[in-house]
Design a protein around this motif. Structure first.
Motif, PDB file in Angstrom:
ATOM      1  N   THR A 192      39.373  61.841  57.507  1.00 46.65           N
ATOM      2  CA  THR A 192      38.156  61.248  57.013  1.00 46.65           C
ATOM      3  C   THR A 192      37.232  60.342  57.542  1.00 46.65           C
ATOM      4  O   THR A 192      37.516  59.851  58.534  1.00 46.65           O
ATOM      5  N   ALA A 193      36.166  60.093  57.086  1.00 43.95           N
ATOM      6  CA  ALA A 193      35.180  59.182  57.907  1.00 43.95           C
ATOM      7  C   ALA A 193      35.589  57.959  57.160  1.00 43.95           C
ATOM      8  O   ALA A 193      34.503  56.912  57.123  1.00 43.95           O
ATOM      9  N   LEU A 194      36.458  57.387  56.567  1.00 45.04           N
ATOM     10  CA  LEU A 194      36.710  56.187  55.970  1.00 45.04           C
ATOM     11  C   LEU A 194      37.717  55.390  56.573  1.00 45.04           C
ATOM     12  O   LEU A 194      38.977  55.874  57.324  1.00 45.04           O
ATOM     13  N   SER A 195      37.448  54.015  56.738  1.00 46.41           N
ATOM     14  CA  SER A 195      38.644  53.050  57.148  1.00 46.41           C
ATOM     15  C   SER A 195      38.809  52.325  55.970  1.00 46.41           C
ATOM     16  O   SER A 195      38.023  52.281  54.880  1.00 46.41           O
ATOM     17  N   ALA A 196      39.905  51.257  55.929  1.00 39.51           N
ATOM     18  CA  ALA A 196      40.281  50.814  54.664  1.00 39.51           C
ATOM     19  C   ALA A 196      41.046  49.385  55.085  1.00 39.51           C
ATOM     20  O   ALA A 196      41.752  49.305  55.912  1.00 39.51           O
ATOM     21  N   SER A 197      40.964  48.514  54.063  1.00 35.46           N
ATOM     22  CA  SER A 197      41.742  47.336  54.195  1.00 35.46           C
ATOM     23  C   SER A 197      42.069  46.883  52.754  1.00 35.46           C
ATOM     24  O   SER A 197      41.420  46.972  51.899  1.00 35.46           O
ATOM     25  N   VAL A 198      43.400  46.526  52.666  1.00 30.78           N
ATOM     26  CA  VAL A 198      44.135  46.400  51.344  1.00 30.78           C
ATOM     27  C   VAL A 198      44.225  44.706  50.957  1.00 30.78           C
ATOM     28  O   VAL A 198      44.820  43.982  51.998  1.00 30.78           O
ATOM     29  N   TYR A 199      44.197  44.573  49.798  1.00 30.55           N
ATOM     30  CA  TYR A 199      44.052  42.799  49.486  1.00 30.55           C
ATOM     31  C   TYR A 199      45.071  42.965  48.127  1.00 30.55           C
ATOM     32  O   TYR A 199      44.701  43.624  47.291  1.00 30.55           O
ATOM     33  N   PRO A 200      46.034  41.834  48.222  1.00 31.91           N
ATOM     34  CA  PRO A 200      46.802  42.001  47.053  1.00 31.91           C
ATOM     35  C   PRO A 200      46.000  41.307  45.732  1.00 31.91           C
ATOM     36  O   PRO A 200      45.212  40.389  45.835  1.00 31.91           O
ATOM     37  N   LEU A 201      46.784  41.626  44.472  1.00 30.49           N
ATOM     38  CA  LEU A 201      45.931  41.226  43.212  1.00 30.49           C
ATOM     39  C   LEU A 201      47.328  40.871  42.428  1.00 30.49           C
ATOM     40  O   LEU A 201      48.225  41.493  42.457  1.00 30.49           O
ATOM     41  N   SER A 202      46.874  39.967  41.419  1.00 28.37           N
ATOM     42  CA  SER A 202      47.899  39.676  40.425  1.00 28.37           C
ATOM     43  C   SER A 202      47.764  40.439  39.115  1.00 28.37           C
ATOM     44  O   SER A 202      47.006  40.476  38.479  1.00 28.37           O
ATOM     45  N   HIS A 203      49.152  40.943  38.678  1.00 33.54           N
ATOM     46  CA  HIS A 203      48.972  41.835  37.522  1.00 33.54           C
ATOM     47  C   HIS A 203      50.421  41.891  37.013  1.00 33.54           C
ATOM     48  O   HIS A 203      51.398  42.358  37.221  1.00 33.54           O
ATOM     49  N   ASP A 204      50.360  40.716  35.939  1.00 32.63           N
ATOM     50  CA  ASP A 204      51.519  40.480  35.181  1.00 32.63           C
ATOM     51  C   ASP A 204      53.102  40.220  36.134  1.00 32.63           C
ATOM     52  O   ASP A 204      52.467  39.308  37.187  1.00 32.63           O
ATOM     53  N   LYS A 205      53.634  41.034  35.958  1.00 31.84           N
ATOM     54  CA  LYS A 205      54.943  40.971  36.690  1.00 31.84           C
ATOM     55  C   LYS A 205      54.954  41.310  38.132  1.00 31.84           C
ATOM     56  O   LYS A 205      55.912  40.965  38.918  1.00 31.84           O
ATOM     57  N   LEU A 206      54.154  42.113  38.456  1.00 29.30           N
ATOM     58  CA  LEU A 206      53.969  42.563  39.864  1.00 29.30           C
ATOM     59  C   LEU A 206      52.798  42.370  40.551  1.00 29.30           C
ATOM     60  O   LEU A 206      51.885  41.970  40.103  1.00 29.30           O
ATOM     61  N   THR A 207      52.669  42.692  42.082  1.00 28.90           N
ATOM     62  CA  THR A 207      51.470  42.712  42.606  1.00 28.90           C
ATOM     63  C   THR A 207      50.994  43.888  42.645  1.00 28.90           C
ATOM     64  O   THR A 207      51.436  45.076  43.019  1.00 28.90           O
ATOM     65  N   SER A 208      49.735  43.914  42.337  1.00 37.61           N
ATOM     66  CA  SER A 208      48.877  45.125  42.296  1.00 37.61           C
ATOM     67  C   SER A 208      47.860  44.897  43.626  1.00 37.61           C
ATOM     68  O   SER A 208      48.032  44.135  44.583  1.00 37.61           O
ATOM     69  N   SER A 209      46.935  45.728  43.840  1.00 36.94           N
ATOM     70  CA  SER A 209      46.162  45.681  45.156  1.00 36.94           C
ATOM     71  C   SER A 209      44.740  46.138  44.991  1.00 36.94           C
ATOM     72  O   SER A 209      44.587  46.992  43.993  1.00 36.94           O
ATOM     73  N   MET A 210      43.875  45.901  45.817  1.00 33.49           N
ATOM     74  CA  MET A 210      42.609  46.369  45.937  1.00 33.49           C
ATOM     75  C   MET A 210      42.339  46.912  47.190  1.00 33.49           C
ATOM     76  O   MET A 210      42.958  46.332  48.092  1.00 33.49           O
ATOM     77  N   VAL A 211      41.468  47.952  47.435  1.00 26.75           N
ATOM     78  CA  VAL A 211      41.379  48.630  48.742  1.00 26.75           C
ATOM     79  C   VAL A 211      39.663  48.554  48.756  1.00 26.75           C
ATOM     80  O   VAL A 211      38.994  48.905  48.119  1.00 26.75           O
ATOM     81  N   LEU A 212      39.512  47.928  49.981  1.00 26.86           N
ATOM     82  CA  LEU A 212      38.029  47.972  50.668  1.00 26.86           C
ATOM     83  C   LEU A 212      37.809  49.096  51.538  1.00 26.86           C
ATOM     84  O   LEU A 212      38.686  49.201  52.574  1.00 26.86           O
ATOM     85  N   LEU A 213      37.064  49.930  51.236  1.00 22.21           N
ATOM     86  CA  LEU A 213      36.913  51.108  52.025  1.00 22.21           C
ATOM     87  C   LEU A 213      35.300  50.738  52.838  1.00 22.21           C
ATOM     88  O   LEU A 213      34.448  50.241  52.311  1.00 22.21           O
ATOM     89  N   ARG A 214      35.263  51.660  53.886  1.00 18.83           N
ATOM     90  CA  ARG A 214      34.242  51.420  54.954  1.00 18.83           C
ATOM     91  C   ARG A 214      33.848  52.748  55.373  1.00 18.83           C
ATOM     92  O   ARG A 214      34.797  53.418  55.949  1.00 18.83           O
ATOM     93  N   THR A 215      32.543  53.053  55.515  1.00 26.33           N
ATOM     94  CA  THR A 215      32.010  54.083  56.183  1.00 26.33           C
ATOM     95  C   THR A 215      30.729  53.818  57.005  1.00 26.33           C
ATOM     96  O   THR A 215      29.931  53.140  56.222  1.00 26.33           O
ATOM     97  N   GLY A 216      30.609  53.753  58.187  1.00 25.44           N
ATOM     98  CA  GLY A 216      29.811  52.963  58.837  1.00 25.44           C
ATOM     99  C   GLY A 216      29.415  51.602  58.484  1.00 25.44           C
ATOM    100  O   GLY A 216      30.381  50.728  58.660  1.00 25.44           O
ATOM    101  N   GLN A 217      28.426  51.143  57.864  1.00 24.42           N
ATOM    102  CA  GLN A 217      27.958  49.916  57.589  1.00 24.42           C
ATOM    103  C   GLN A 217      28.129  49.652  56.051  1.00 24.42           C
ATOM    104  O   GLN A 217      27.863  48.601  55.668  1.00 24.42           O
ATOM    105  N   ALA A 218      28.706  50.759  55.157  1.00 27.81           N
ATOM    106  CA  ALA A 218      28.655  50.571  53.930  1.00 27.81           C
ATOM    107  C   ALA A 218      30.218  50.539  53.571  1.00 27.81           C
ATOM    108  O   ALA A 218      31.056  51.070  54.010  1.00 27.81           O
ATOM    109  N   TYR A 219      30.126  49.741  52.553  1.00 30.40           N
ATOM    110  CA  TYR A 219      31.490  49.365  51.758  1.00 30.40           C
ATOM    111  C   TYR A 219      31.570  49.745  50.421  1.00 30.40           C
ATOM    112  O   TYR A 219      30.717  49.674  49.582  1.00 30.40           O
TER     113      TYR A 219
END
Ligand SMILES: [Zn+2]
Length: 343
Positions: free
Chosen positions: A187-214
């Protein structure tokens, strides 16, 4: 023109694509890839509707391959999106149905925000008929749960590449280190993942990048104020603020599971309109400047349906976000099968 092709072109023309200034000039990378995103909603509900659970496909526009963003409902969502004219530019399969072709060939891998059943059910059920050795990206805790709780030859055969023998290796559980960028092969995507708080477990967010767009895709999350002293959203706002200031964040996708009349004690790690608006205020404050979020597309999902007669959480949440919004963001509520363009 073959009838099927003409049908696809016609259905494409009339597809319910949510255009967000898509006709505006689009920045191009040196390789000619458009610097924006296309999102296809395969499933949008937060629970109950087992044919319509959190699942999206995202790609850099013009790319041939998508990344799956959660996988609550996969094959029925692809069928619905085909009905609505999505995937019209993809090459037809030799032997596979259009649905099978998208599922097997167009999806390069999956990001799983957390292992709750309503975010993985579609992937598990369809795994028997997938091909290749696709990566599943996630935090270590998410992948451990996939391996231990589902791919264990008890709940389901082990289609992963580790755990209970024999490991069939259809999916490569690919651990992501929080905040560290990686490229998504094919793919033309790069990614970076960040943890989120979701009740009893850790969920996450993914930040996607293509070129200069996120583009930021959030799994289930509660507000910081109800997360036992954790401040994971505040940490993420620090990451996103410079991208907002530079107009490089093309959209943000987040959950609003329940309307405002649900008590905080009953949220179990989810957001209401009031809590999302508060968190967006926090992002605006972090970003600084005047109306920093004006025009930012905010894709809202994971709305939990209600079995109470006469109660329509979707329209309630829509109204409550519209009534409370002061920042000028553009709330979007895609339905299953819709395509959203994020310029
Ligand atoms: Zn969840």
């Amino acid at each position: 023109m073959r009838p099927s092709l003409r049908h696809r072109l016609l259905s494409c023309l009339f597809a319910p694509v949510l255009l967000l200034g898509a006709w505006a000039a689009q920045a191009q990378t040196p390789t000619g890839q458009a610097e924006n995103f296309e999102l296809v909603a395969l499933g949008v509900a937060g629970g109950l509707e087992d044919g319509n659970l959190s699942s999206y496909l995202v790609r850099a526009r013009g790319d041939a391959h998508y990344l799956g963003l959660d996988a609550g409902t996969v094959l029925p969502g692809i069928a619905r999106a085909l009905d609505k004219g999505a995937f019209a530019d993809l090459p037809p399969g030799q032997d596979a149905t259009p649905q099978g072709q998208v599922f097997r060939e167009a999806i390069a891998g999956y990001f799983i925000s957390h292992a709750h059943l309503d975010h993985v059910e579609g992937l598990l059920i369809a795994a028997t008929d997938d091909t290749g050795h696709k990566p599943i990206y996630g935090l270590a805790s998410t992948l451990d749960s996939l391996s231990r709780d589902y791919f264990n030859w008890t709940a389901w055969p082990n289609f992963a590449d580790r755990g209970a023998a024999p490991a069939l290796g259809r999916y490569r559980l690919t651990e992501t280190v929080p905040g560290q960028w990686f490229q998504i092969p094919g793919t033309a995507l790069s990614a970076s993942v960040y943890p989120l708080s979701h009740d009893k477990l850790t969920s996450s967010m993914v930040l996607l990048r293509t070129g200069q767009a996120y583009y930021a895709y959030f799994g289930d999350t509660g507000p910081d104020a109800l997360s036992g002293g954790q401040h994971r959203l505040a940490d993420i706002w620090q990451v996103l603020a410079p991208l907002v200031r530079a107009h490089r964040l093309k959209g943000l996708q987040i959950e609003v599971s329940l309307p405002n009349d649900v008590a905080d004690a009953q949220l179990f790690g989810h957001l209401t309109p009031a809590w999302l608006l508060k968190e967006l205020d926090a992002l605006a404050t972090t970003t600084g400047g005047r109306q920093p979020l004006a025009g930012l597309p905010v894709v809202v999902g994971h709305i939990k349906p209600s079995l109470v007669a006469g109660r329509d959480p979707r329209s309630l949440i829509r109204q409550q976000l519209a009534d409370g919004s002061r920042l000028g963001v553009r709330f979007l509520f895609p339905e299953q099968g819709d395509t959203v363009l994020l310029p």
